[in-house]
Design a protein around this motif. Structure first.
Motif, PDB file in Angstrom:
ATOM      1  N   LEU B 395     -67.496  10.976 -18.821  1.00  0.00           N
ATOM      2  CA  LEU B 395     -68.784  11.632 -19.054  1.00  0.00           C
ATOM      3  C   LEU B 395     -69.806  11.284 -17.983  1.00  0.00           C
ATOM      4  O   LEU B 395     -70.584  12.133 -17.557  1.00  0.00           O
ATOM      5  CB  LEU B 395     -69.296  11.296 -20.462  1.00  0.00           C
ATOM      6  CG  LEU B 395     -68.377  11.821 -21.580  1.00  0.00           C
ATOM      7  CD1 LEU B 395     -68.984  11.554 -22.946  1.00  0.00           C
ATOM      8  CD2 LEU B 395     -68.064  13.305 -21.415  1.00  0.00           C
ATOM      9  N   ASP B 396     -69.807  10.028 -17.519  1.00  0.00           N
ATOM     10  CA  ASP B 396     -70.749   9.652 -16.464  1.00  0.00           C
ATOM     11  C   ASP B 396     -70.467  10.433 -15.184  1.00  0.00           C
ATOM     12  O   ASP B 396     -71.377  10.966 -14.546  1.00  0.00           O
ATOM     13  CB  ASP B 396     -70.667   8.146 -16.169  1.00  0.00           C
ATOM     14  CG  ASP B 396     -71.408   7.326 -17.220  1.00  0.00           C
ATOM     15  OD1 ASP B 396     -72.121   7.944 -18.046  1.00  0.00           O
ATOM     16  OD2 ASP B 396     -71.262   6.094 -17.207  1.00  0.00           O
ATOM     17  N   THR B 397     -69.189  10.470 -14.810  1.00  0.00           N
ATOM     18  CA  THR B 397     -68.815  11.182 -13.576  1.00  0.00           C
ATOM     19  C   THR B 397     -69.180  12.655 -13.681  1.00  0.00           C
ATOM     20  O   THR B 397     -69.736  13.249 -12.748  1.00  0.00           O
ATOM     21  CB  THR B 397     -67.292  11.034 -13.323  1.00  0.00           C
ATOM     22  OG1 THR B 397     -66.974   9.646 -13.282  1.00  0.00           O
ATOM     23  CG2 THR B 397     -66.883  11.694 -12.015  1.00  0.00           C
ATOM     24  N   ALA B 398     -68.878  13.247 -14.857  1.00  0.00           N
ATOM     25  CA  ALA B 398     -69.140  14.675 -15.026  1.00  0.00           C
ATOM     26  C   ALA B 398     -70.642  14.953 -15.052  1.00  0.00           C
ATOM     27  O   ALA B 398     -71.120  15.916 -14.443  1.00  0.00           O
ATOM     28  CB  ALA B 398     -68.474  15.179 -16.308  1.00  0.00           C
ATOM     29  N   SER B 399     -71.380  14.105 -15.754  1.00  0.00           N
ATOM     30  CA  SER B 399     -72.838  14.305 -15.823  1.00  0.00           C
ATOM     31  C   SER B 399     -73.438  14.249 -14.428  1.00  0.00           C
ATOM     32  O   SER B 399     -74.302  15.059 -14.069  1.00  0.00           O
ATOM     33  CB  SER B 399     -73.480  13.233 -16.707  1.00  0.00           C
ATOM     34  OG  SER B 399     -72.996  13.331 -18.022  1.00  0.00           O
ATOM     35  N   ALA B 400     -72.990  13.288 -13.645  1.00  0.00           N
ATOM     36  CA  ALA B 400     -73.504  13.168 -12.281  1.00  0.00           C
ATOM     37  C   ALA B 400     -73.090  14.384 -11.456  1.00  0.00           C
ATOM     38  O   ALA B 400     -73.894  14.945 -10.703  1.00  0.00           O
ATOM     39  CB  ALA B 400     -72.976  11.884 -11.639  1.00  0.00           C
ATOM     40  N   HIS B 401     -71.839  14.822 -11.627  1.00  0.00           N
ATOM     41  CA  HIS B 401     -71.349  15.961 -10.838  1.00  0.00           C
ATOM     42  C   HIS B 401     -72.161  17.216 -11.126  1.00  0.00           C
ATOM     43  O   HIS B 401     -72.489  17.983 -10.225  1.00  0.00           O
ATOM     44  CB  HIS B 401     -69.868  16.203 -11.148  1.00  0.00           C
ATOM     45  CG  HIS B 401     -69.267  17.321 -10.351  1.00  0.00           C
ATOM     46  ND1 HIS B 401     -68.760  17.141  -9.095  1.00  0.00           N
ATOM     47  CD2 HIS B 401     -69.105  18.638 -10.638  1.00  0.00           C
ATOM     48  CE1 HIS B 401     -68.302  18.287  -8.610  1.00  0.00           C
ATOM     49  NE2 HIS B 401     -68.501  19.216  -9.540  1.00  0.00           N
ATOM     50  N   PHE B 402     -72.458  17.426 -12.409  1.00  0.00           N
ATOM     51  CA  PHE B 402     -73.149  18.658 -12.796  1.00  0.00           C
ATOM     52  C   PHE B 402     -74.673  18.481 -12.849  1.00  0.00           C
ATOM     53  O   PHE B 402     -75.389  19.425 -13.171  1.00  0.00           O
ATOM     54  CB  PHE B 402     -72.652  19.126 -14.168  1.00  0.00           C
ATOM     55  CG  PHE B 402     -71.198  19.547 -14.155  1.00  0.00           C
ATOM     56  CD1 PHE B 402     -70.765  20.588 -13.334  1.00  0.00           C
ATOM     57  CD2 PHE B 402     -70.260  18.898 -14.949  1.00  0.00           C
ATOM     58  CE1 PHE B 402     -69.424  20.983 -13.315  1.00  0.00           C
ATOM     59  CE2 PHE B 402     -68.924  19.287 -14.933  1.00  0.00           C
ATOM     60  CZ  PHE B 402     -68.495  20.325 -14.109  1.00  0.00           C
ATOM     61  N   GLY B 403     -75.140  17.263 -12.568  1.00  0.00           N
ATOM     62  CA  GLY B 403     -76.574  17.014 -12.618  1.00  0.00           C
ATOM     63  C   GLY B 403     -77.150  17.188 -14.017  1.00  0.00           C
ATOM     64  O   GLY B 403     -78.247  17.705 -14.195  1.00  0.00           O
ATOM     65  N   LEU B 404     -76.388  16.755 -15.035  1.00  0.00           N
ATOM     66  CA  LEU B 404     -76.843  16.916 -16.419  1.00  0.00           C
ATOM     67  C   LEU B 404     -77.912  15.872 -16.751  1.00  0.00           C
ATOM     68  O   LEU B 404     -77.988  14.820 -16.113  1.00  0.00           O
ATOM     69  CB  LEU B 404     -75.662  16.768 -17.385  1.00  0.00           C
ATOM     70  CG  LEU B 404     -74.504  17.739 -17.152  1.00  0.00           C
ATOM     71  CD1 LEU B 404     -73.407  17.522 -18.189  1.00  0.00           C
ATOM     72  CD2 LEU B 404     -74.987  19.190 -17.190  1.00  0.00           C
ATOM     73  N   ALA B 405     -78.676  16.167 -17.792  1.00  0.00           N
ATOM     74  CA  ALA B 405     -79.775  15.285 -18.185  1.00  0.00           C
ATOM     75  C   ALA B 405     -79.274  13.899 -18.552  1.00  0.00           C
ATOM     76  O   ALA B 405     -79.962  12.899 -18.373  1.00  0.00           O
ATOM     77  CB  ALA B 405     -80.533  15.898 -19.355  1.00  0.00           C
TER      78      ALA B 405
END
Lengths: 267, 408
Positions: B395-405
Motif C-alpha cells: 500500500l505504501d509503494t502504491a500510494s506513493a506511485h499514484f500520489g494518493l492522499a
C-alpha cells in the motif's frame, strides 16, 4: 604453453623437505587498484609466502566474509577485469618465479569461456585454480581443460565432507587439497578449530596430495599451530585486513606475512 | 495414493538425478554444503513417499492455509482485456496472503523430519519471510530471515509481521541490498551452521533439489486451477499466466498444463523498460550463467559479474530465475514477456477498481500480461491468471506511485 602445476607441486615438496609447512597468501586482484594489487601480491611473496592465490573479484562472493567482500567490492568499483587478474598472475610469477594460483567463483570462468580462461591462465604462468563453488560433480569440463594446460585443480573440502566426498575429491583434484579449517565463510577467527586437524588426518589416510589448511588463520601462532599438522597454511582475510585498516598498508602487509612465514617454520 | 493437495511431479519428470532440466540446474555449491544439500534431497525423497508426511502436509494445507483456494472470474476487469474471459487463481486468499505458504509449510515439516531446530530464509517482498516465520511459529522452529535493507524499507509492514511471529529479521547491507544479497547472506549463514539449520529457500532456484522440491510443493496451484476451470467452463484455458521472479508461483501454475495445448506465459519484471537497463527480466535480457547454486539465465556482464536488478516489486527484483523456467524458455514450451513497472501498476489499480481485489505488485505483472494476452485472443479467449499474493504489503509503494492522499 603449459601452466605451472609442476612448479606448485615442487614448491610444496621443497617445503616438506625443509621440514616446514608452506605459506600460501591470498589477495584479490585489483585491490585497491590493479597496480597496487600487484605490488601487494609481490610484497607477500617477497616477505616469505611460497605460493600466492590471486582472487578474481566477484559481485556475489557467497563464501567470503565481510573483509574480502569489501575488497572485492572496491576492486570491482575500480573496474577490475579478468585481463587485469591475468596480468597480476603474470607479473607476480615473472618477478618471483613462484607458483601463482587464481581463486575464482565459477560464473566468471564459465562466462569468460572455460577453455579460454585455462589457456590464458597457463600463458600467464599461472599454476592452477581454486574454484570454491564448483563441486567435483560439476567440474569435468574445467578439469579437462586444466589438465590440457598443465593447471592444478584445487578443491576445497570442509569438516562436513563425507568420506565418500573426500575420496572423490582427492581422486580428481591436483596440486593440493584445500582443507577448510571450519564450517563458515572466510575471515579471521580467534582460534583455529580442532576440526581442521581431524579433517587433515582423514585426508592423510586416503591421499598423498599435500593438504593445505585455510579459513580463519590470522596470526603467527595460529600459523604455527596449523603448520604442526598441515603441509601448507593459507591466509587471506588477515592479509587483506592490513590493507583495509586505517594505518595499515604495504608495511603492515609485509610485516604480517613475515610473521606468518616465521610461524609456518615454527610449527 | 490419491492426494488432495500434494502433487509431486510424476516419476520420470525432470530434473534427472543430477538435478538438470536440460542444460539448466545442477548443483554449484561449495563442498561444505554438499552434505547438507544431499540430506535435503534424500529426506525429501523419503518424505514424499511417506503417508504420515503427506497427511500432515495436506492437513495443514486444508485447515491452516485454507485450500483449495478459490477460482474467481473477473468480468469487469476482463472488459479491459479484449473481452476474453479471465479467471484468477486466488493464492492471495491463502493464510499469510500468498502462495509462499505452500512451500514454507512443506519445508518446515521436512526440517522437523531432519531434526533441524533452526530455519533460515531470504526474503525480497517479505512474503516468503512471513510464510516462513509463520511455518516456524507453527512447528516450533527458530527462525531467522535475511532481508535487504532496501526491501525492509519498501516492505516495512512485512518486517513487523515477521517480528510479531517471533522471527529475527537481519538487515542485509551488502551489494544492492535486495533479494540477491539476502540470498548470499543466507548461504553464508548456512555454510557455518548446517548441523542444526535448514535453509528454507523460497523459490524454484538454488541448487538441486530445491527447484524440484519447491515446484512439487507449489504444483497444487495448477492442479487445483485446472480442475476448477474444467468444472466451471468445461474447457482448458487458452493461456495460463503468472509473474516470474525466481518463478515458484509460475512453475506451480504451469506444471499442471505442461502436456496440454495451453500457452504458458511468464511475466518478468521489466522495471523502467528492458532498454533502460533497469529491470529484472532475466529470460528476456539475460544470458546463461551460474547464480545461487544453479545454471540458469542470469543478468550479468560480459565477464560474469552479476548485474543489479530493478523492479518496483521487491519480490521480482532478482537477476536470476529458476532453472526449469530457463529450460521451458529454451525449448519453447513457455513464453516469457517483459512487463514494466507502469504496466503492472496500471493493472494493479484496474483490478482494485473493477473487481475490489488489491493484488500484490508482483501478481499485477501477471495481470498486465493478461490484459495483453486477452487482447490477442479476443472475445473467445479464456485466460487463467495466478493471483499469487495480495497487496496489503504494497500500500505504501502504491500510494506513493499514484500520489494518493494516504502516501507517507
Amino acid at each position: 604453453m603449459s601452466g605451472n602445476l609442476q612448479l606448485l607441486t615442487d614448491t610444496l615438496a621443497r617445503a616438506e623437505r625443509e621440514g616446514r609447512a608452506a605459506l600460501i597468501s591470498y589477495l584479490p586482484a585489483g585491490f585497491p587498484t590493479v597496480d597496487d594489487g600487484i605490488t601487494s601480491v609481490l610484497a607477500t611473496l617477497d616477505a616469505g609466502a611460497d605460493v600466492v592465490e590471486v582472487g578474481l573479484p566477484h559481485s556475489d562472493p557467497v563464501l567470503d566474509g565481510p573483509v574480502i567482500q569489501t575488497a572485492d567490492d572496491i576492486a570491482l568499483r575500480g573496474g577490475v577485469r579478468i585481463a587485469d587478474v591475468l596480468r597480476t598472475v603474470r607479473e607476480a610469477h615473472a618477478a618471483t618465479g613462484k607458483p601463482v594460483l587464481v581463486m575464482s567463483y565459477w560464473n566468471p570462468v564459465s562466462r569468460y569461456g572455460v577453455e579460454r580462461f585455462a589457456r590464458e591462465l597457463a600463458e600467464a604462468g599461472g599454476a592452477g585454480c581454486v574454484l570454491p563453488d564448483l563441486p567435483v560433480a560439476e567440474s569435468a569440463q574445467w578439469r579437462h581443460h586444466a589438465a590440457e594446460h598443465g593447471l592444478a585443480t584445487v578443491f576445497v573440502v570442509a569438516p562436513s565432507s563425507t568420506d565418500a566426498q573426500l575420496a572423490e575429491t582427492v581422486a580428481t583434484g591436483t596440486g593440493f587439497v584445500y582443507a577448510s579449517a571450519l564450517m563458515g565463510v572466510t575471515g579471521a577467527r580467534a582460534a583455529v578449530d580442532e576440526a581442521a586437524a581431524v579433517l587433515v588426518r582423514r585426508l592423510r589416510a586416503i591421499t598423498d596430495l599435500p593438504v593445505c589448511v585455510g579459513m580463519g588463520v590470522s596470526d603467527a601462532a595460529q600459523a604455527a599451530h596449523v603448520a604442526g599438522f598441515a603441509d601448507g597454511v593459507i591466509v587471506g582475510s588477515a592479509l587483506v585486513a592490513t590493507l583495509l585498516d586505517a594505518g595499515g598498508g604495504e608495511a603492515a602487509l609485509a610485516e604480517l606475512t613475515a610473521e606468518l612465514a616465521a610461524g609456518v617454520r615454527a610449527g | 495414493m490419491e492426494h488432495d493437495f500434494f502433487f509431486p511431479a510424476a516419476p520420470g519428470s525432470l530434473p534427472g538425478a543430477d538435478g538438470y532440466f536440460g542444460a539448466f540446474g545442477g548443483r554449484f555449491v561449495p563442498q561444505a554444503l554438499v552434505a547438507a544439500v544431499d540430506q535435503v534431497a534424500e529426506e525429501y525423497e523419503r518424505a514424499k513417499a511417506d503417508p504420515a508426511f503427506i497427511a500432515a502436509f495436506e492437513e495443514l494445507l486444508a485447515h491452516y492455509v485454507g485450500r483449495p483456494s478459490a477460482l474467481t472470474e473477473v468480468p469487469r476487469f476482463a472488459g479491459h482485456a479484449g473481452g476474453a474471459r479471465v479467471f484468477l487463481k486466488r493464492e492471495d486468499l491463502n493464510h499469510t496472503g500468498s502462495h509462499k505458504v505452500n512451500n514454507a509449510l512443506g519445508q518446515a515439516l521436512l526440517a522437523r523430519r531432519m531434526g533441524k531446530t533452526r530455519v533460515i530464509a531470504e526474503t525480497g517482498a517479505g512474503s516468503h519471510g512471513v510464510a516462513t516465520a509463520t511455518a516456524c511459529a507453527l512447528t516450533g522452529l527458530s527462525c531467522t530471515v535475511y532481508m535487504g535493507e532496501t526491501d525492509m524499507r519498501r516492505q516495512a509492514v512485512n518486517v513487523a509481521r515477521m517480528e510479531l511471529l517471533g522471527a529475527e529479521v537481519v538487515p542485509v547491507t551488502s551489494g544492492s541490498r535486495t533479494l540477491k544479497d539476502a540470498i548470499n547472506e543466507t548461504f553464508r549463514d548456512w555454510v557455518a551452521r548446517t548441523h542444526d539449520t535448514h535453509y528454507l529457500f523460497g523459490t524454484v532456484a538454488g541448487p538441486h533439489p530445491f527447484p524440484a522440491m519447491i515446484r512439487d510443493f507449489q504444483r497444487v496451484i495448477g492442479v487445483e486451477a485446472r480442475r476448477q476451470l474444467l468444472e466451471r467452463t468445461g474447457r482448458l484455458p487458452d493461456a495460463a499466466i503468472a509473474c516470474v521472479g525466481g518463478g515458484s508461483n509460475a512453475i506451480g501454475l504451469f506444471h499442471a498444463f505442461l502436456d496440454d495445448p495451453v500457452r504458458l506465459v511468464g511475466c518478468e519484471a521489466a522495471g523502467h523498460g528492458v532498454q533502460s537497463g533497469e529491470h529484472a527480466a532475466s529470460l528476456t535480457a539475460g544470458e546463461p550463467g551460474v547464480l545461487h547454486g544453479s545454471r540458469s539465465y542470469v543478468l550479468q556482464d560480459d565477464e560474469g559479474q552479476i548485474a543489479e536488478a530493478w523492479s518496483i516489486s521487491a519480490g521480482l527484483d532478482y537477476p536470476g530465475v529458476g532453472p526449469e523456467h530457463a529450460h521451458l524458455h529454451s525449448c519453447g514450451r513457455a513464453e516469457y514477456r517483459p512487463v514494466t513497472d507502469d504496466e503492472a501498476m496500471h493493472a494493479f489499480r484496474l483490478l482494485a477498481t473493477t473487481e475490489g481485489i488489491v493484488p500484490a505488485i508482483e501478481s499485477a505483472h501477471a495481470l498486465a500480461g493478461a490484459l495483453q494476452v486477452g487482447a490477442e485472443l479476443g472475445p473467445d479467449g479464456l485466460v487463467l491468471v495466478n493471483l499469487s499474493g495480495r497487496g496489503d504489503k504494497d500500500l505504501d509503494t502504491a500510494s506513493a506511485h499514484f500520489g494518493l492522499a494516504g502516501a507517507r
